[in-house]
Design an enzyme around this catalytic site. Structure first.
Site, PDB file in Angstrom:
ATOM      1  N   GLU A   1       0.801  -1.233   0.000  1.00  0.00           N
ATOM      2  CA  GLU A   1       0.000   0.000   0.000  1.00  0.00           C
ATOM      3  C   GLU A   1       0.833   1.282   0.000  1.00  0.00           C
ATOM      4  O   GLU A   1       0.351   2.338   0.410  1.00  0.00           O
ATOM      5  CB  GLU A   1      -1.004   0.005   1.170  1.00  0.00           C
ATOM      6  CG  GLU A   1      -2.020  -1.120   1.059  1.00  0.00           C
ATOM      7  CD  GLU A   1      -3.242  -0.942   1.969  1.00  0.00           C
ATOM      8  OE1 GLU A   1      -3.315   0.064   2.707  1.00  0.00           O
ATOM      9  OE2 GLU A   1      -4.124  -1.817   1.927  1.00  0.00           O
TER      10      GLU A   1
ATOM     11  N   GLU B   1      -5.760  -8.695   0.597  1.00  0.00           N
ATOM     12  CA  GLU B   1      -6.417  -8.345   1.855  1.00  0.00           C
ATOM     13  C   GLU B   1      -7.885  -8.088   1.583  1.00  0.00           C
ATOM     14  O   GLU B   1      -8.235  -7.398   0.630  1.00  0.00           O
ATOM     15  CB  GLU B   1      -5.869  -7.032   2.462  1.00  0.00           C
ATOM     16  CG  GLU B   1      -4.527  -7.147   3.110  1.00  0.00           C
ATOM     17  CD  GLU B   1      -4.060  -5.814   3.699  1.00  0.00           C
ATOM     18  OE1 GLU B   1      -4.902  -5.030   4.186  1.00  0.00           O
ATOM     19  OE2 GLU B   1      -2.849  -5.560   3.637  1.00  0.00           O
TER      20      GLU B   1
END
Ligand SMILES: *[C@@H]1O[C@H](CO)[C@@H](O)[C@H](O)[C@H]1NC(C)=O
Length: 260
Positions: free
Chosen positions: A134, A246
């Site tokens: 991320e 995720e």
């Protein structure tokens, strides 16, 4: 997405369909507990045993995704998740932490020590490597709006680290393990990040419909939002495999949506 290695991430699950057609189910595991203390072998063992024995699970959760190779609060000791994975035969999606640094030397040194210590017992469990997590999201417009102090990295940094890692492990037991990068779906659809797509073997996407609060993100609609983000990532991926790295939905805590 307001996630950190110590909160939601530790609960998020992942599922992937690798190019060979193998389906992996697993959980993400940060290096520290929620109180920021280090996780040790016994902690990882407890997690991996719990995951593998989940009652009513849709499949066997026998994989783990890590965010770093480095044992918490050490400089470059291998993370003790390796010991626990070898003991429980848990497959590993490795992660290197790539934000707020101009070097992955300690990450690579920790991984090398782990491979030296366990040999094939460890390398045979490694299903992929993610260079970063991320990082692109944290420097995006949404990422900076949600957390102006968040430290990320741009596509130039990530691609540099990918090249470095590939060359460093070209002659190792994990030379043929596919290299990817994990980010949010809107980082992948952002054309400025295309160089990262070009540099990786697979694309990891984190998807939390819950956080899409600009949309109808009631839990009833979360499947639709999930699919839309997944399809947008596939469309951006240029034929490269997409791994869902995720996802999840909170069931308690201050982040519970009023809509639940
Ligand atoms: C697109 O990506 C670049 C580089 O990662 C980033 O600086 C920019 O803010 C992103 N755009 C949006 C709309 O988030």
């Amino acid at each position: 997405m307001r996630v950190s290695t110590t909160s939601v991430l530790t609960a998020g699950a992942f599922a992937t369909l690798a190019s060979a057609g193998e389906n992996y189910l697993g959980f993400n595991s940060g290096a520290t507990k929620t109180d920021n203390s280090a996780k040790f072998k016994a902690d990882f063992l407890a997690e991996f045993n719990t995951a593998q024995n989940l009652k009513g699970a849709p499949g066997k959760f026998d994989a783990v995704r890590l965010y770093t190779n480095i044992q918490a609060y050490s400089t470059s000791d291998p993370i003790q998740a390796f010991d626990a994975a070898v003991e429980t035969k848990t497959k590993i999606l490795l992660g290197l932490w790539t934000s707020g640094t101009d070097s992955i030397d300690n990450e690579m040194a920790a991984l090398k020590s782990g491979l030296q210590k366990f040999g094939k017992d460890l390398s045979d469990l490694i299903i992929g490597v993610s260079i970063g997590s991320e990082d692109l999201y944290r420097v995006s417009v949404t990422g900076l709006k949600n957390d102006p102090t968040g430290v990320g990295a741009g596509p130039d940094v990530i691609t540099k680290f990918i090249k470095e890692f590939k060359s460093e492990f070209a002659d190792s037991d994990i030379a043929s393990v596919p290299i990817g990068h994990v980010d949010t779906w809107d980082a992948w659809t952002n054309g400025t990040n295309k160089a990262v797509i070009d540099a990786v073997d697979w694309i990891g996407v984190d998807e939390y419909p819950y956080y899409e609060d600009g949309k109808d993100n009631t839990i009833k609609n979360s499947g639709t939002l999930f699919d839309a983000a997944y399809d947008a990532t596939i469309a951006a991926a240029g034929g490269k495999p997409v791994w869902v790295t995720e996802t999840g939905y909170p069931y308690t805590g201050s982040w519970l949506p009023p809509s639940l």
